[in-house]
Write an enzyme that holds these catalytic residues in place. Structure first.
Site, mmCIF file in Angstrom:
data_model
loop_
_atom_site.group_PDB
_atom_site.id
_atom_site.type_symbol
_atom_site.label_atom_id
_atom_site.label_comp_id
_atom_site.label_asym_id
_atom_site.label_seq_id
_atom_site.Cartn_x
_atom_site.Cartn_y
_atom_site.Cartn_z
ATOM 1 N N ASN A 50 7.134 77.828 28.284
ATOM 2 C CA ASN A 50 6.526 77.041 29.371
ATOM 3 C C ASN A 50 7.527 76.057 29.954
ATOM 4 O O ASN A 50 7.614 75.870 31.172
ATOM 5 C CB ASN A 50 5.310 76.272 28.846
ATOM 6 C CG ASN A 50 4.119 77.151 28.561
ATOM 7 O OD1 ASN A 50 4.078 78.313 28.961
ATOM 8 N ND2 ASN A 50 3.134 76.612 27.871
ATOM 9 N N ARG A 377 1.137 91.429 38.087
ATOM 10 C CA ARG A 377 2.019 91.464 36.911
ATOM 11 C C ARG A 377 1.643 92.673 36.074
ATOM 12 O O ARG A 377 0.471 92.858 35.732
ATOM 13 C CB ARG A 377 1.892 90.183 36.082
ATOM 14 C CG ARG A 377 2.334 88.923 36.816
ATOM 15 C CD ARG A 377 2.424 87.750 35.849
ATOM 16 N NE ARG A 377 2.540 86.484 36.550
ATOM 17 C CZ ARG A 377 3.669 85.989 37.033
ATOM 18 N NH1 ARG A 377 4.786 86.663 36.873
ATOM 19 N NH2 ARG A 377 3.692 84.829 37.663
ATOM 20 N N ARG A 407 6.614 85.722 40.420
ATOM 21 C CA ARG A 407 7.762 85.012 39.868
ATOM 22 C C ARG A 407 8.085 85.420 38.432
ATOM 23 O O ARG A 407 7.210 85.460 37.577
ATOM 24 C CB ARG A 407 7.544 83.492 39.939
ATOM 25 C CG ARG A 407 8.857 82.718 39.872
ATOM 26 C CD ARG A 407 8.636 81.239 39.769
ATOM 27 N NE ARG A 407 7.827 80.675 40.815
ATOM 28 C CZ ARG A 407 8.299 80.148 41.957
ATOM 29 N NH1 ARG A 407 9.588 80.170 42.190
ATOM 30 N NH2 ARG A 407 7.487 79.620 42.830
ATOM 31 N N HIS A 437 -2.189 87.750 45.506
ATOM 32 C CA HIS A 437 -2.553 87.384 44.139
ATOM 33 C C HIS A 437 -3.935 87.926 43.765
ATOM 34 O O HIS A 437 -4.409 87.726 42.656
ATOM 35 C CB HIS A 437 -2.528 85.851 44.011
ATOM 36 C CG HIS A 437 -2.609 85.337 42.620
ATOM 37 N ND1 HIS A 437 -3.681 84.598 42.159
ATOM 38 C CD2 HIS A 437 -1.753 85.446 41.569
ATOM 39 C CE1 HIS A 437 -3.488 84.277 40.894
ATOM 40 N NE2 HIS A 437 -2.323 84.764 40.504
ATOM 41 N N TYR A 470 -5.040 87.163 27.112
ATOM 42 C CA TYR A 470 -5.533 86.345 28.221
ATOM 43 C C TYR A 470 -7.040 86.557 28.363
ATOM 44 O O TYR A 470 -7.500 87.695 28.411
ATOM 45 C CB TYR A 470 -4.883 86.750 29.543
ATOM 46 C CG TYR A 470 -3.467 86.282 29.751
ATOM 47 C CD1 TYR A 470 -2.579 86.127 28.690
ATOM 48 C CD2 TYR A 470 -2.988 86.008 31.024
ATOM 49 C CE1 TYR A 470 -1.276 85.717 28.894
ATOM 50 C CE2 TYR A 470 -1.684 85.595 31.247
ATOM 51 C CZ TYR A 470 -0.827 85.450 30.171
ATOM 52 O OH TYR A 470 0.462 85.040 30.376
ATOM 53 N N ARG A 566 -7.771 74.590 32.194
ATOM 54 C CA ARG A 566 -6.830 74.790 31.102
ATOM 55 C C ARG A 566 -5.562 73.969 31.268
ATOM 56 O O ARG A 566 -5.082 73.337 30.337
ATOM 57 C CB ARG A 566 -6.444 76.270 30.994
ATOM 58 C CG ARG A 566 -5.509 76.576 29.839
ATOM 59 C CD ARG A 566 -4.777 77.891 30.048
ATOM 60 N NE ARG A 566 -3.739 77.787 31.049
ATOM 61 C CZ ARG A 566 -3.370 78.778 31.864
ATOM 62 N NH1 ARG A 566 -3.992 79.928 31.818
ATOM 63 N NH2 ARG A 566 -2.411 78.605 32.745
ATOM 64 N N HIS A 594 -7.728 82.069 31.020
ATOM 65 C CA HIS A 594 -7.172 82.459 32.317
ATOM 66 C C HIS A 594 -8.241 82.795 33.356
ATOM 67 O O HIS A 594 -7.948 82.911 34.540
ATOM 68 C CB HIS A 594 -6.242 83.666 32.116
ATOM 69 C CG HIS A 594 -5.395 83.996 33.300
ATOM 70 N ND1 HIS A 594 -5.646 85.069 34.135
ATOM 71 C CD2 HIS A 594 -4.291 83.392 33.805
ATOM 72 C CE1 HIS A 594 -4.740 85.122 35.088
ATOM 73 N NE2 HIS A 594 -3.893 84.114 34.907
#
Length: 689
Positions: A50, A377, A407, A437, A470, A566, A594
């Site tokens: 992170n 992703r 990213r 997204h 997740y 979160r 998530h």
């Protein structure tokens, strides 16, 4: 009277500070004695990973803001330059804390006969093993560069581990400097053959240190030392405007250029010699404006996420196998079952296999004509991509919107995009300036004289690897009106000037902000009319100031607001006259929270939505996002129940605060309620109803 900046500081929590508070919660998990030891190691890796991303993205953005000749302020009113210094101080403190936690974990592992050793502690019976391992595995993969006489200093890769080597030549004052890149192709943790119930583990860094004499035996030296360094670079991608190059080529080229982005953090072993440190700082052009952070002996500790389990399941969380969805088995036709009613998948409590099953069936079904999907992703070896290629080989029209600007996943997405393109799949790259997204899939199927649509809409990525850790929600539906709107989203992605009106979906950047504002305003109106009014929101981040102001307005009307956020939360809860009706918590536990669920009271006739979007400015205004209403009563109740279970959590729930103290919710020993465990039990019990 308070100044405008003071008011801003009072109304909003600084985004970067809140982010660091979130990472401190991850560190709390690493320090928690009730967490199994090997999972505590994993949390140390997550903390480090992170932090790498934080410096490459958020710190880099603030740093660019601070280059202005005049004093610059962040949107919440903080002066940029003092903020950068405060970030560095906080990170140094957190890094020191993480090293103490690591030392404690290592001591606890020793009690379990697991020993993490360095190059000076290798037992004599293992010396042959480690020397042979170096010769056979490590040496061929090493990149070692002598630096003194190079005309240009080599480009160090972002967030890679390096050993800075200092060689004192014999009979001379000459110092030779070198650098060794710790190879990614070899597991960072080398496990020795087990002997006498004792398990030894050594880091690859120390295997290299142990063999420095082997590497530099051509030099006649008096002493040699190696200390680890790591850099983080600005991760911003710069795009060319060459109209003759495809978008795929431009992204590929830009990702390659990222490797020479500006250094925004330099982390070093604090025991390194001052002359060696200064040599590297000078050669790399790292100055006092950058974040120079002293650390321990080892960096790139994100690798601890993959610390070997050594077969010690007793030192890990008990595995809870994902359960099936009641009424939706994995045998028979999934499309036929979805035709009858909607179903909700809640990973990882329920198995991600449903998404693969859906796509596999669509690929083989002779009546399916078209599959359209958005991908953000992907797993490195993606079953999703395999299913889509299978569909194309079976003559289906397959349309894939793949986000090449996800990213740090750009290279992986480019690889998959090229593979799909070779198989005849139509790729679309969305809208210039807008990341896509959204998480949507649409299947068209001939059924007699009609053409019926099936699909799924999700809060999370279509990634079977992250689907195991997740928490996300996915709606499987054959609701024709919703899916007609889904088709309109694909039309917009393919033909960007074709902007449609959506009757059911809420879509960014067209109408997400306005729709959520109207939903909040309805609660305000109901509260003013003394009707039931509440708002329950679950998301990853809450950073948009206009949405925060709207929630404050709802608070002042008496609307009760419950927030499960979160990560970053810029809203200040519990302030009299501003947010006394707002409570905000964060859950950090074994799984990464998530999912995004939005619930509005609507005068005791709740409206429930799942979404790919957080309440962040980029999600509301600058990305393609999809929020989906839930019409099926059973699915709606599942989402409400899931939120309530999370809200009752008092074991891993922390209270959001502008003090950044990450206080746990009060709990008594008689009333322990761990939200993730109870969520699993909820879905498991549903199968038995």
């Amino acid at each position: 009277m308070k100044s405008e900046k003071a008011v801003n500081n009072y109304r909003y929590i600084n985004r970067e500070k809140s982010w660091l508070a979130f990472n401190a919660r991850v560190l709390q998990e690493a320090a928690d004695k009730t967490v199994p030891l090997l999972d505590r190691m994993r949390f140390l890796g997550i903390f480090s990973n992170n932090l790498d991303e934080f410096f490459s993205v958020r710190y880099a953005i603030v740093r660019r803001m601070g280059r202005s000749a005049t004093e610059t302020f962040t949107p919440d009113g903080m002066s940029v330059k003092p903020l950068l210094k405060e970030i560095t101080r906080t990170v140094i403190k957190q890094q020191a804390q993480s090293l103490k936690i690591l030392s404690i974990i290592e001591k606890e592992l020793e009690k379990k006969n697991i020993f993490i050793i360095n190059e000076t502690e290798i037992p004599s019976e293992h010396e042959c093993f480690i020397k042979d391992f170096f010769i056979q595995k490590v040496s061929p993969a090493l990149v070692t560069i002598i630096l003194n006489d190079l005309a240009q200093f080599p480009v160090l890769r972002d967030n890679m581990g390096y050993l800075a080597v200092r060689i004192q030549m014999k009979g001379s004052e000459k110092i030779t400097y070198a650098i060794i890149e710790i190879p990614n192709s070899i597991n960072r943790f080398v496990v020795f053959p087990k002997q006498d119930d004792k398990q030894y583990v050594i880091l690859l860094d120390d295997v290299i240190r142990y063999n420095l004499e082997n590497i530099f035996n051509i030099f006649d030296y008096e002493s040699i030392s190696a200390h680890m360094i790591k850099i983080s670079r600005d991760a911003e991608l710069d795009f060319e405007t060459d109209l003759h190059r495809s978008f795929l080529d431009q992204i590929s080229h830009s990702v390659q250029d990222r490797r020479i982005g500006e250094v925004v953090r330099f982390v070093y072993d604090k025991t390194i010699g001052s002359d060696t440190l200064q040599f590297f700082l000078t050669k790399m052009g790292v100055d006092s404006a950058d974040s120079i952070i002293p650390g321990g002996r080892y960096h790139k500790r994100r690798d601890y996420m993959s610390f070997p389990n050594l077969g010690r399941t007793d030192l890990m969380y008990h595995h809870r196998p994902p359960v099936l969805i009641k009424g939706l088995g994995l045998d028979g036709s999934i499309l036929d079952k979805i035709s009858a009613r909607d179903y909700l998948l809640h990973t990882p409590y329920q198995t991600f296999s449903y998404i693969i099953k859906f796509l596999r069936e669509a690929a083989l079904d002779p009546n399916v004509t078209t599959i359209k999907i958005t991908l953000y992703r992907l797993a490195k070896e993606s079953q999703i991509v395999s299913s889509l290629i299978n569909a194309a080989k079976n003559g289906k029209k397959v349309v894939v919107q793949i986000e090449l600007q996800a990213r740090f996943d750009e290279a992986n997405n480019i690889k998959h995009a090229e593979l799909m393109q070779q198989e005849g799949i139509k790729l679309i790259f969305g809208v210039k300036g807008l990341k896509v997204h959204s998480k949507i899939c649409l299947v068209e199927r001939n059924e007699g004289k009609s053409n019926k649509k099936y699909g799924f809409i999700s809060s999370g990525n279509f990634n079977e690897s992250t689907g195991k850790i997740y928490t996300d929600v996915t709606l499987f539906t054959s609701h024709q009106k919703i899916l007609k709107d889904v088709d309109k989203v694909f039309d917009f992605l393919d033909v960007n000037y074709k902007v449609s009106k959506y009757k059911h979906l809420i879509v960014s950047p067209q109408n997400t902000r306005n729709k959520f504002v109207k939903l909040i305003e309805r609660e305000i109106k109901n509260a003013n009319l003394e009707r039931p009014a509440y708002i329950k929101l679950k998301m990853n981040s809450l950073t948009d100031y206009r949405m925060i102001d709207k929630l404050y307005e709802a608070n002042n009307a008496g609307v009760k607001i419950e927030l499960i956020v979160r990560g970053v939360c810029c809203l200040v809860p519990g302030v009299p006259g501003m947010s006394e009706n707002i409570q905000a918590i964060s859950i950090v536990d074994n799984f990464l929270e998530h999912s995004r669920t939005y619930i509005f009271c609507n005068n005791d006739n709740p409206e429930v939505y799942i979404s790919s979007a957080d309440f962040m400015t980029r999600n509301l205004d600058a990305r393609v996002e999809v929020t989906c209403p839930i019409y099926d009563k059973k699915v709606k109740q599942e989402l409400i129940d899931s939120f309530e279970i999370g809200w009752k959590g008092n074991v891993k729930a922390r209270i959001h605060s502008d003090k950044f103290d990450n206080l746990y919710r009060n709990k008594s020993k008689l009333d322990v309620f761990r939200a993730q465990f109870e969520t699993y039990n909820y879905f498991k019990n549903k199968l038995e109803e």
